[in-house]
Design a protein around this motif. Sequence first.
Motif, short mmCIF file in Angstrom:
data_model
loop_
_atom_site.label_atom_id
_atom_site.label_comp_id
_atom_site.label_asym_id
_atom_site.label_seq_id
_atom_site.Cartn_x
_atom_site.Cartn_y
_atom_site.Cartn_z
N ARG B 28 17.49 11.01 37.97
CA ARG B 28 18.88 10.55 37.98
C ARG B 28 18.96 9.27 37.15
N PRO B 30 19.78 5.65 35.75
CA PRO B 30 20.10 4.44 36.54
C PRO B 30 21.58 4.08 36.48
N PRO B 32 24.72 6.23 35.72
CA PRO B 32 25.34 7.50 35.31
C PRO B 32 26.62 7.30 34.53
N LEU B 35 26.68 7.59 30.79
CA LEU B 35 26.32 8.85 30.13
C LEU B 35 27.55 9.57 29.57
N SER B 36 27.35 10.24 28.47
CA SER B 36 28.41 11.11 27.93
C SER B 36 28.57 12.31 28.86
N ASP B 37 29.69 13.01 28.71
CA ASP B 37 29.89 14.20 29.53
C ASP B 37 28.77 15.21 29.31
N TRP B 40 25.59 14.08 31.05
CA TRP B 40 25.72 14.20 32.51
C TRP B 40 25.66 15.66 32.95
N PHE B 43 22.09 16.67 32.98
CA PHE B 43 21.39 16.21 34.19
C PHE B 43 21.77 17.06 35.41
N LEU B 44 23.07 17.34 35.52
CA LEU B 44 23.55 18.02 36.73
C LEU B 44 23.16 19.49 36.78
N PHE B 45 23.31 20.16 35.66
CA PHE B 45 23.30 21.63 35.72
C PHE B 45 22.20 22.31 34.92
#
Lengths: 996, 103
Positions: B28, B30, B32, B35-37, B40, B43-45
Amino acid sequence: MSQYRVPGRGRVDLSRPVDFTFDGRSYRGAQGDSVASALLANGVHLMGRSFKYHRPRGAIAAGSEEPNALIGTSRGAGRFEPNTRATMQEIWQGLETTSQNKFPSLKWDVGAVNDAAYMLFSAGFYYKTFMWPKSFWNKVYEPFIRAAAGLGTAPTEADPDQYASRYLHCDLLIVGAGPAGLAAARAAMAEGLRIVIVDENAEPGGSLLSEPQARIDGLPAWDWLDDELAALKAAGVRIMTRTTAIGYYHYNMLALCERVTDHLPSLPADTPRERMWRVRARQVVLAQGALEKPLVFHGNDRPGVMLAGAAQTYLNRYGVKVGNAPVVVTSHDSAWYAGFDLQEAGARVQAIVDTRPHVRDDLMDQARALGIPVRLSHTVTATSGRLRVSGVRVNPVSGAAVGAGQQITCDALLMSGGWTPSLHLFSHTQGKLAWDDDLTTFLPHETREACVIAGAGRGLWGIEAALTDGAARGREVAAALGHPGNPAAVSVENDRPGSGVSQKELPTDRNPGRAKAFVDYQNDVTAKDLRLAVREGMRSIEHVKRYTTNGMATDQGKMSNINGLNIAADALGRPAPQVGLTTFRPPYTPTTFGAFAGYQRGAHFEVTRKTPIDPWAEAHGAVFEPVGQWRRARYFPQPGEDMDTAVRRECRQTRESVGIFDASTLGKIEVVGPDAVTFMERMYTNPWAKLGVGRCRYGLLLGDDGYIRDDGVIGRMAEGRFHVTTTTGGAARVMNMMEDYLQTEWPDLDVWLTSTTEQWSTIALNGPNAAKLLAPLVEGVELTEDAFPHMACIECTVAGMPARLFRVSFTGEIGFEVNVPAPLGRKLWEILWDAGQQYGIVAYGTEAMHVLRAEKGYIIVGQDTDGTVTPYDAGMGWAVGKKKPDFVGKRGLARPDLAAKGRKQLVGLLTEDRSKLEEGAQIVFDPNQPIPMKMVGHVTSSYHSDAAGRPIALALVEGGHDRMGEVVHIPMPDRTIAAKITGTVFVDPENTRLKI
Amino acid sequence: MLLIHCPYCDETLPEAEFTYAGEAHVIRPPDPSALSDDDWQGFLFIRSNTRGPHYERWRHFHGCGRFFNAVRDTVSDRFLTTYPAGQPRPALETLTAASEDRK
């Protein structure tokens, strides 16, 4: 005694007759008989009808691979078992058995019309035959297929039997108690080694039971077997019979299903019917032997046509001649011995027909000596006889030419197409197979599991080969276990090693397109079907399998897979190893649901957690509901009340005076440590740094994707101590999520998390009289608006008990939640109940709780949210600490989709006609649009509300927050309901009632 | 049923004691919000969905409760190694030899 029983042969005890029934008729067998052997001893070959064509069928095998002779067995109410293999079911006095797939009777069956119409039922017939006219599907075809489909009849009553589950750990598990398995045990056994041998049959011995003629180390085979079993048992080897290894799973775990009582005439008390063993073995020896292949020719399924090896087993193990005038047809040496044995037992073998031009001299000599006519280079092209084979047509073959047929009269036809190693368990390990050109079959090659194969399972034929190989493999696994193993040298006389050739369909002089030459007996798949599948474009063996259903029946292709492969490979013009084998999957043989379920049935299906107050609720007539493995009181009906009236009364009394509610199931997590507040700031959306000690706050937990995961009231008990509550169902999930972030993302934080859900009993008091009722019992704080305002919390004493007291409300009334150590919960509840009598206290359940909270627009996570709802969608943007640099879900909330317009938002709905909506009902904007309509949301909560004076509902509606006052429509089967969008608070929007 | 070695308990135990926790070494960020879309979303998906050795997380849920990392071959379903959370990912070359050890 029947003319088919051979005294002096077999292991059955003729001095102990056993009477049983088949289709209502009584038969006599002997102790030790299977249903199949006892019926054959009475001259009965017809044991069932086939699945698709309803063709008459008899037992073709003698073991668990039997595809035809499936029967129902019963022993009283609830104890009916369909699809039992007659070859495996032992008889006992009074056993009742019935045949399957027949109407009105086994001998005269109307479904057999399918057989005449067989051209309609060729491969893939589901996809072709019933396509037109379209209107026929619902009314004609489907009901017909449904009525005809399936094997046997499902039992209709609950199963009264018990089933057990056990674990077993051993150093060496040997599957198969035939010569190879026993030799492996003997070679591996050592002081301290735990060795277990399992065998699916009623007694150990495997092929030795069918070959009494052999002499091992100078002893008759059965005497040697007795000595060997005694020696193994004396050395501590555990031998489990009637126990099938049904599956081979990761890291040498095998599942064994032990049949404990199915062979007993009366059921012993306190004994499970079956026991499922989960075995973890350090080493495994698979000594399962080989399965005989049928030959594929027209009419190879007539009752009386059976595997030669099976006939040999019926004769030598059960003392039963399967016929008095049998014919043998084979492409393998082994079947010759079946003919010899039967001839010696008094049958007149009419002929031994071998497809091969040359056969070993000693076999020819012995046939001549016994006076058995032999025909080499011959094929079988047809059988005759209605309910039992009465003749066979054989033709000479020369090259590709098939000569004129000649009829031989017979009453049994014994066939052998050679042998296939039993590869099933090995395949469960993802073991790789290697094609053997000489044997034209697959042999086990490599596996990751700590497992070796012994004996016929890797293509070795004969008792001596099995014993020698078993011993060698036994020493191999002993070495792997750190033991030297034991030397072994055996000599076997009268052994019957043999070889043969593998066949596709047997050559014929007739139109092969009209041949009913069965490959898969249980699913009625013929060679013609397989070739048709290839012609119609199936190239992969997996497609051929699914198109024809070859190998998909309950026998898992034990007999059909290799024949099917050979024929498909021939049709494809590719070598068999390139076509490959379909995957064998567990279980090896059909296994009861009871064995899998074990103890997990009825009330033991899953854990039921009860709060300390649960017994009080039960004594007061509560109706319960399951919530996240808890059972919770749903409502407390008084005599004559239904749920609606009880809930309305509970709501009314709570809002008028005071209600008491068991909230013990709420998840509770103690968050403690110097960094506890930092942790809370990062986990929850809300700001926590400025929350004073002795205050609590509604907390909202998101995932990093920005969606609501959980919620609950959180109290700050001390600088570094939070009392977190979660939803009842979400407690474990929230705890796991917190641990995950704490351990792996923020290991630098000095925080401890402890689940305290079951350490506290939580009693909620709500209503205008709640403070009045509680105040006299509380020491340590005055329950006044100034001293203990809404959203205050404190550690104090309640009725002399140490307590954490929260002033919170999930009803909109003055509310308290009293937490006391769990064992004190019931006592406190009764004290409050007694003290509340003067106020007309009411105990309410979860249903009233839902109504009371919905009237105030308080959400239930998981009911009003569905994992795609943000705090803004739920109208709870106020709970988001926008100034915090980060929290779980903050970045997620900024994702373009989550900030976009037109998201579904939580609103209230009031129906125009004052009817109550159905939860889950879909919502549309325009009721007059064409179907399919565009659905724009759904009703999440709906109740009748006396406080609001009408039914109320919560709903998720597209862009709902900007549509206040608009009318939406809820189409139902009988009418369309109009409802107005409102805010979510239906009662006391100014929160005046929260004040003391 | 798999056998899994908990690097904290130093015991090899049945799978029933453990819960799976997704791909490992997905850290994750430090901050968030920086971060650009696209980043992100990554990272998420976005996960590797590996065929073969896969770095993944497990939790010894019904034991010590700790999260740890593992390398498991998704084809053979065999563990090549397990190691405590926070340790760097071990190089695959060092693992294949040891892969058959824990039988």
